[in-house]
Design a protein around this motif. Structure first.
Motif, mmCIF file in Angstrom:
data_model
loop_
_atom_site.group_PDB
_atom_site.id
_atom_site.type_symbol
_atom_site.label_atom_id
_atom_site.label_comp_id
_atom_site.label_asym_id
_atom_site.label_seq_id
_atom_site.Cartn_x
_atom_site.Cartn_y
_atom_site.Cartn_z
ATOM 1 N N LEU A 15 43.446 24.180 -30.590
ATOM 2 C CA LEU A 15 42.637 25.026 -29.721
ATOM 3 C C LEU A 15 41.253 25.267 -30.315
ATOM 4 C CD1 LEU A 15 42.488 26.709 -27.167
ATOM 5 C CD2 LEU A 15 43.458 28.635 -28.432
ATOM 6 N N GLY A 16 41.185 25.466 -31.647
ATOM 7 C CA GLY A 16 39.891 25.703 -32.280
ATOM 8 C C GLY A 16 38.937 24.550 -32.061
ATOM 9 N N ASP A 17 39.430 23.310 -32.191
ATOM 10 C CA ASP A 17 38.582 22.146 -31.965
ATOM 11 C C ASP A 17 38.107 22.079 -30.519
ATOM 12 O OD1 ASP A 17 38.943 21.543 -34.567
ATOM 13 O OD2 ASP A 17 40.208 19.776 -34.265
ATOM 14 N N ALA A 18 38.979 22.411 -29.594
ATOM 15 C CA ALA A 18 38.614 22.384 -28.175
ATOM 16 C C ALA A 18 37.495 23.385 -27.897
ATOM 17 C CB ALA A 18 39.837 22.692 -27.317
ATOM 18 N N GLN A 19 37.589 24.579 -28.486
ATOM 19 C CA GLN A 19 36.551 25.585 -28.280
ATOM 20 C C GLN A 19 35.226 25.147 -28.917
ATOM 21 O OE1 GLN A 19 37.015 27.691 -26.197
ATOM 22 N NE2 GLN A 19 38.992 28.718 -26.265
ATOM 23 N N ASP A 20 35.322 24.519 -30.097
ATOM 24 C CA ASP A 20 34.107 24.013 -30.734
ATOM 25 C C ASP A 20 33.440 22.965 -29.849
ATOM 26 O OD1 ASP A 20 34.425 25.656 -32.880
ATOM 27 O OD2 ASP A 20 35.291 24.141 -34.203
ATOM 28 N N ASN A 21 34.237 22.105 -29.219
ATOM 29 C CA ASN A 21 33.687 21.081 -28.319
ATOM 30 C C ASN A 21 32.979 21.733 -27.138
ATOM 31 O OD1 ASN A 21 34.669 19.062 -29.952
ATOM 32 N ND2 ASN A 21 36.535 18.727 -28.747
ATOM 33 N N ARG A 22 33.565 22.777 -26.583
ATOM 34 C CA ARG A 22 32.936 23.483 -25.468
ATOM 35 C C ARG A 22 31.590 24.072 -25.877
ATOM 36 N NH1 ARG A 22 37.493 27.218 -22.514
ATOM 37 N NH2 ARG A 22 38.411 25.606 -21.182
ATOM 38 N N ARG A 23 31.599 24.695 -27.056
ATOM 39 C CA ARG A 23 30.351 25.301 -27.542
ATOM 40 C C ARG A 23 29.278 24.233 -27.733
ATOM 41 N NH1 ARG A 23 29.049 26.459 -32.874
ATOM 42 N NH2 ARG A 23 31.201 26.011 -33.468
ATOM 43 N N GLN A 24 29.674 23.090 -28.277
ATOM 44 C CA GLN A 24 28.710 22.011 -28.508
ATOM 45 C C GLN A 24 28.166 21.465 -27.196
ATOM 46 O OE1 GLN A 24 30.283 19.059 -31.197
ATOM 47 N NE2 GLN A 24 31.067 20.635 -32.590
ATOM 48 N N VAL A 25 29.003 21.406 -26.173
ATOM 49 C CA VAL A 25 28.537 20.937 -24.866
ATOM 50 C C VAL A 25 27.407 21.827 -24.360
ATOM 51 C CG1 VAL A 25 29.165 20.845 -22.411
ATOM 52 C CG2 VAL A 25 30.616 19.746 -24.115
ATOM 53 N N LEU A 26 27.581 23.140 -24.479
ATOM 54 C CA LEU A 26 26.559 24.084 -24.003
ATOM 55 C C LEU A 26 25.264 23.965 -24.789
ATOM 56 C CD1 LEU A 26 28.879 27.191 -23.498
ATOM 57 C CD2 LEU A 26 27.800 25.828 -21.690
ATOM 58 N N TYR A 27 25.371 23.794 -26.091
ATOM 59 C CA TYR A 27 24.155 23.682 -26.899
ATOM 60 C C TYR A 27 23.470 22.324 -26.717
ATOM 61 C CZ TYR A 27 24.931 28.127 -29.282
ATOM 62 O OH TYR A 27 25.074 29.462 -29.568
ATOM 63 N N LEU A 48 29.120 23.226 -16.501
ATOM 64 C CA LEU A 48 29.595 23.991 -15.351
ATOM 65 C C LEU A 48 31.090 24.264 -15.466
ATOM 66 C CD1 LEU A 48 29.073 25.240 -12.577
ATOM 67 C CD2 LEU A 48 29.460 22.976 -11.566
ATOM 68 N N ALA A 49 31.832 23.255 -15.892
ATOM 69 C CA ALA A 49 33.283 23.418 -16.042
ATOM 70 C C ALA A 49 33.605 24.455 -17.112
ATOM 71 C CB ALA A 49 33.915 22.070 -16.401
ATOM 72 N N VAL A 50 32.835 24.454 -18.215
ATOM 73 C CA VAL A 50 33.063 25.407 -19.300
ATOM 74 C C VAL A 50 32.782 26.838 -18.825
ATOM 75 C CG1 VAL A 50 32.242 26.201 -21.556
ATOM 76 C CG2 VAL A 50 32.622 23.762 -21.155
ATOM 77 N N VAL A 51 31.651 27.020 -18.166
ATOM 78 C CA VAL A 51 31.249 28.355 -17.729
ATOM 79 C C VAL A 51 32.245 28.918 -16.719
ATOM 80 C CG1 VAL A 51 29.505 29.616 -16.405
ATOM 81 C CG2 VAL A 51 28.795 28.086 -18.238
ATOM 82 N N GLU A 52 32.663 28.099 -15.777
ATOM 83 C CA GLU A 52 33.632 28.563 -14.782
ATOM 84 C C GLU A 52 34.973 28.893 -15.436
ATOM 85 O OE1 GLU A 52 33.657 25.347 -11.982
ATOM 86 O OE2 GLU A 52 32.245 26.373 -10.629
ATOM 87 N N ASP A 53 35.377 28.078 -16.409
ATOM 88 C CA ASP A 53 36.683 28.255 -17.038
ATOM 89 C C ASP A 53 36.754 29.545 -17.858
ATOM 90 O OD1 ASP A 53 39.348 27.196 -17.543
ATOM 91 O OD2 ASP A 53 38.671 26.991 -19.618
ATOM 92 N N ILE A 54 35.626 29.948 -18.451
ATOM 93 C CA ILE A 54 35.644 31.166 -19.276
ATOM 94 C C ILE A 54 35.265 32.406 -18.466
ATOM 95 C CG2 ILE A 54 35.177 29.894 -21.396
ATOM 96 C CD1 ILE A 54 32.283 30.761 -21.261
ATOM 97 N N GLY A 55 35.073 32.247 -17.169
ATOM 98 C CA GLY A 55 34.867 33.397 -16.299
ATOM 99 C C GLY A 55 33.474 33.968 -16.271
ATOM 100 N N LEU A 56 32.469 33.159 -16.637
ATOM 101 C CA LEU A 56 31.084 33.612 -16.568
ATOM 102 C C LEU A 56 30.436 33.117 -15.275
ATOM 103 C CD1 LEU A 56 29.837 33.117 -20.248
ATOM 104 C CD2 LEU A 56 30.116 35.285 -19.034
ATOM 105 N N PRO A 57 29.422 33.789 -14.763
ATOM 106 C CA PRO A 57 28.777 33.353 -13.523
ATOM 107 C C PRO A 57 28.020 32.048 -13.714
ATOM 108 C CG PRO A 57 27.592 35.207 -14.492
ATOM 109 C CD PRO A 57 28.858 35.067 -15.268
ATOM 110 N N THR A 58 28.091 31.184 -12.737
ATOM 111 C CA THR A 58 27.402 29.895 -12.813
ATOM 112 C C THR A 58 25.882 30.055 -12.775
ATOM 113 O OG1 THR A 58 27.602 29.631 -10.412
ATOM 114 C CG2 THR A 58 29.345 28.669 -11.788
#
Length: 484
Positions: A15-27, A48-58
């Motif tokens: 799970l930690g690696d998956a979250q790191d990948n999400r963070r890297q996508v945004l940056y 867009l997929a990351v933001v929607e999945d974590i419940g933040l507004p697009t």
């Protein structure tokens, strides 16, 4: 089949690696948009997929949406933006990687809105929106809005622009939305000037005269140092409604900065106590600690009472003698912010009792602005920014004002890039040797940005009058100590 050390029993990454990948996508999306305004389809869809999945507004991914508009629709996010980029203690075991992804989405929004300014003409509404987003960035860095840019909140409070690693002013120490945040303390001195440069560029891209001619558009403008520079440079080319709107904006900015600087003057250290004047015997001056100490011999153990036969009061009177303050300001193009700040500061000191303020502005010619020194608005309207510099013409006006050197302080604000440098320095050294207090000032902005001619800097140091350069608080302290 070899078992992958970073996969669980089902072959999925931890799970930690998956979250790191999400963070890297945004940056990565942030970097791509900063360097190329064109969308990268893969990064956009993944973000867009990351933001929607974590419940933040697009809307966080919409470059056209201001932070203000996002917060208005989602008020709970306001607290998360506050102090968002203030570093927190690192604890690898306690890292909340899901919260770091959320932080990355919010940080990306603020940075993209502030640093991706596009090209072409800028409207009053676009400038106001950028200024609002820049306010949010400063909040995210733990500062007050306007503090790093040397604007309305800057001159009065402590700042990280001066160099301390901790959060400045009223900003919270962190948001609790994850860590660690990058330690930006080393970058803080550079961030303020960079924001000021971006704002100045936006102002230059405006059709300012057309905006000023339209009261509805002019009303959308938020006064700033960059806007002041353009208004002061162009004021002689304005007339009618445009000139009236320009004056109104200058007045608003002057009033806002005056309030901040007046607070700074009031808080600054004042003159020595005058113990030759008996203290006023009023309750607010009662020195309780000293009174108890001096009467301890009257303590009654049996009654457990302290009998007081004498009260002690604090001295509050301070030595005040008539002082003359001569302020000489370089009004060339590189010193606009210093001209504005020092004109306002001079007016504040002009309002103090027993302080005689004289104000001289110069470029290749000198102008005695003393009759208007009490009113910074009228003073600034009489300045003419730009041109070269010849400090000798200003010295010719300033020297006759030093009637009693021991009771005179001369503040000279300039970058000291002079073409008759030896002649000017010799006359400055003569002022210093006469007994007057000579204070050379290189910059009086909140960011401290501005270069000083190394030739002058070294000679002022040898003379024993080093150049003050940095936050305006330094100059306030020097003046308040001498004048009150």
């Amino acid at each position: 089949m070899t078992h992958h050390p970073h996969a669980d029993d089902h072959g999925a990454p931890p799970l930690g690696d998956a979250q790191d990948n999400r963070r890297q996508v945004l940056y990565w999306r942030l970097l791509a948009r900063l360097f190329d305004p064109e969308e990268q389809a893969a990064l956009e869809s993944a973000s867009l997929a990351v933001v929607e999945d974590i419940g933040l507004p697009t809307a966080l991914l919409d470059p056209g949406a201001s932070v203000d508009s996002v917060v208005q629709r989602h008020p709970d996010l306001a607290a998360e933006f506050e102090g968002l980029m203030v570093p927190e203690p690192e604890d690898e075991e306690a890292r909340d990687r899901a919260a770091e992804v959320r932080r990355a989405a919010l940080v990306s929004k603020v940075l993209l809105n502030v640093f991706a300014t596009g090209s072409g003409n800028v409207s009053a509404e676009q400038l106001a929106r950028w200024q609002s987003d820049a306010d949010w960035l400063e909040r995210a860095l733990g500062c007050r809005p306007g503090e790093l840019r040397g604007g309305r909140g800057a001159a009065g409070g402590p700042g990280r622009a001066g160099g301390g690693p901790g959060p400045a002013g009223a900003g919270p120490a962190g948001t609790g939305v994850g860590g660690p945040a990058p330690d930006l303390s080393r970058l803080m001195p550079a961030i303020g000037p960079e924001l000021g440069s971006i704002e100045a560029g936006l102002v230059k891209r405006m059709h300012l005269r057309e905006v000023l001619a339209d009261p509805a558009l002019a009303a959308r403008l938020t006064p700033s140092m960059s806007l002041m520079e353009q208004l002061l440079r162009d004021k002689d080319n304005l007339s009618g409604v445009a000139l009236a709107n320009a004056k109104a904006l200058i007045r608003r900015y002057v009033d806002e900065v005056t309030e901040v600087l007046r607070t700074q003057v009031e808080k600054s250290t004042v003159g020595e106590l005058d113990r030759s004047v008996p203290p006023k015997r009023v309750f607010r001056n009662l020195d309780i600690d000293r009174t108890i100490w001096k009467n301890l011999t009257n303590w009654s153990p049996e009654e457990e009472r302290l009998y007081v036969d004498r009260l002690y009061y604090r001295h509050t009177s301070r030595r005040t003698t008539p002082q003359r303050l001569v302020v000489v300001v370089d009004q060339s193009g590189s010193m606009v912010d210093s001209m504005v700040n020092c004109t306002i500061l001079a007016s504040i000191f002009a309002g103090l009792p027993k302080v005689d303020v004289h104000l001289v502005a110069y470029d290749t010619q000198a102008l005695d602005l003393t009759p208007w020194a009490h009113d910074p608005f009228e003073t600034l309207l009489r300045t003419k920014l730009g041109g070269g510099t010849d400090g000798t013409v200003a010295m010719a006006l300033a020297q006759p004002k030093i009637a009693e050197p021991r009771n005179t302080v001369v503040v000279w604000i300039s970058d000291f890039y002079e073409w008759r440098h030896q002649e000017l320095f010799d006359s400055m050294a003569a002022v210093h040797r006469s007994g007057a207090k000579f204070i050379p000032v290189g910059s009086v902005t909140s960011s401290g940005r501005g270069s000083v001619n190394p030739w002058f800097r070294e000679r002022f140091k040898d003379l024993g009058t080093p150049v003050i350069s940095g936050h305006i608080k330094k100059l306030v302290h020097e003046l308040k100590t001498f004048l009150t």
